[in-house]
Design a protein around this motif. Structure first.
Motif, short mmCIF file in Angstrom:
data_model
loop_
_atom_site.label_atom_id
_atom_site.label_comp_id
_atom_site.label_asym_id
_atom_site.label_seq_id
_atom_site.Cartn_x
_atom_site.Cartn_y
_atom_site.Cartn_z
N UNK A 158 23.69 21.11 19.29
CA UNK A 158 22.52 20.43 18.73
C UNK A 158 22.55 19.00 19.25
N UNK A 159 21.46 18.58 19.89
CA UNK A 159 21.40 17.26 20.52
C UNK A 159 20.16 16.52 20.05
N UNK A 201 22.77 14.89 13.60
CA UNK A 201 21.96 13.86 12.95
C UNK A 201 22.84 12.75 12.39
N UNK A 202 23.97 13.13 11.82
CA UNK A 202 24.90 12.15 11.28
C UNK A 202 25.44 11.25 12.38
N UNK A 238 24.01 10.48 15.12
CA UNK A 238 22.95 9.63 15.66
C UNK A 238 22.71 8.39 14.80
N UNK A 239 23.21 8.41 13.56
CA UNK A 239 23.07 7.25 12.68
C UNK A 239 21.82 7.23 11.83
N UNK A 240 21.04 8.32 11.81
CA UNK A 240 19.78 8.30 11.05
C UNK A 240 20.00 8.25 9.55
N UNK A 241 21.14 8.73 9.09
CA UNK A 241 21.41 8.70 7.65
C UNK A 241 21.92 7.33 7.21
N UNK A 292 16.23 8.11 6.01
CA UNK A 292 16.46 9.55 6.05
C UNK A 292 17.62 9.94 5.15
N UNK A 293 17.46 11.05 4.43
CA UNK A 293 18.47 11.51 3.47
C UNK A 293 18.97 12.89 3.89
N UNK A 294 20.28 13.05 3.86
CA UNK A 294 20.90 14.30 4.31
C UNK A 294 20.40 15.50 3.51
#
Length: 283
Positions: free
Chosen positions: A159-160, A197-198, A200-203, A208-210
């Motif tokens: 997953x990228x 996703x984790x 990538x730093x979006x959380x 953005x919420x896990x």
């Protein structure tokens, strides 16, 4: 002699004014087509619009009547401070634009129109907020939009997260409650997506919420998620899902390299999420 010169210049200025009006109305019509919602062009001819147009033309006419010598003297005034600020840079840019526009009446008219619409050069945050059109909840599929992978089978291997979408995604999360969703073939695929996703730093960047990353086993499961959440916007790559949600969701963004024909009025088309929300021209 002076009176004759003045009379001969009046028709030329009249031509400039008529040209300015035509260019302004053309630009106004073009601007209305760039908005993310339909605008009734007949309403542009209302009393309020005509009043605003009259004020704009008055200022433009005053600008056109300014003698070239006076404009040059104004441009030569030294800056009151040696330090360059954002306002100074903007002023310098405007002066350079004025220099180009002083060559002829035609270019001055075009420049007046361009300067009127100069605020359209918006920052990404402003573009995203304008495109959302007061939307407060967004649902979005992952494959082909947030992730490089396009099929559930690919998620069984990797997953990228697409780096180009991160900034736009985080900007959307500033204004909206964002839910990400995808169909997966096994639990390991879901964990692989969450890990990407984790990483990538979006959380950690905020917004953005896990727990708002949802997984299902079928395409109908994604439709069910969207129907239950009742978002203002849904983003998807599946044309059939877009079609089925048209009646229930206010705005839909179909991410596809193609240009489908006969789409509903609430369906927007774009090659990517970042291209749609980052480009005012996208419809």
């Amino acid at each position: 002699m002076a009176e004759s010169t003045s009379q001969s210049s009046d028709p030329a200025k009249g031509e400039e004014l008529r040209d300015l009006v035509q260019r302004f109305m053309a630009s106004l019509a073009e601007f209305s087509r760039r908005l993310p919602f339909d605008v009734d062009l007949q309403k542009l001819c209302s009393i309020t619009t005509l009043a605003a147009l009259a004020i704009t033309l008055a200022f433009a006419w005053k600008l056109l009547r300014t003698p070239p010598e006076q404009q040059r003297r104004q441009r030569r005034r030294p800056s009151s401070s040696p330090n360059l600020s954002i306002n100074n840079l903007h002023s310098d840019t405007s002066l350079r634009s004025s220099e180009v526009c002083s060559s002829s009446g035609d270019s001055r008219a075009q420049c007046a129109v361009n300067e009127f619409f100069q605020p359209l050069e918006l920052a990404l945050e402003q573009l995203v907020r304008r495109k959302l059109n007061e939307g407060r909840k967004v649902t979005c599929r992952l494959l082909g939009v947030v992730l490089d992978e396009t099929t559930p089978e690919e998620l069984q291997k990797q997953a990228t997260v697409r780096s180009s979408v991160l900034e736009v995604l985080l900007q959307i999360a500033k204004f909206c409650d964002v839910y990400l969703m995808e169909r997966v073939l096994d639990d390991e695929s879901g964990e692989r997506v969450l890990s990407a996703l984790d990483d990538s730093g979006v959380f950690t960047a905020g917004g953005l919420i896990r727990d708002k990353v949802l997984f299902c086993g079928t395409e109908n499961g994604r439709i069910s998620f969207v129907r239950q959440l009742e978002p203002d916007w849904h983003v998807d790559t599946n044309a059939e899902i877009i079609h089925q949600l048209t009646r229930f969701i206010k705005y839909l963004l179909h991410v596809t390299p193609d240009r489908p024909q006969n789409t509903a009025s609430n369906v927007f088309i774009s090659a990517s999420l970042e291209q749609f929300f980052g480009d005012l021209d996208q419809r």
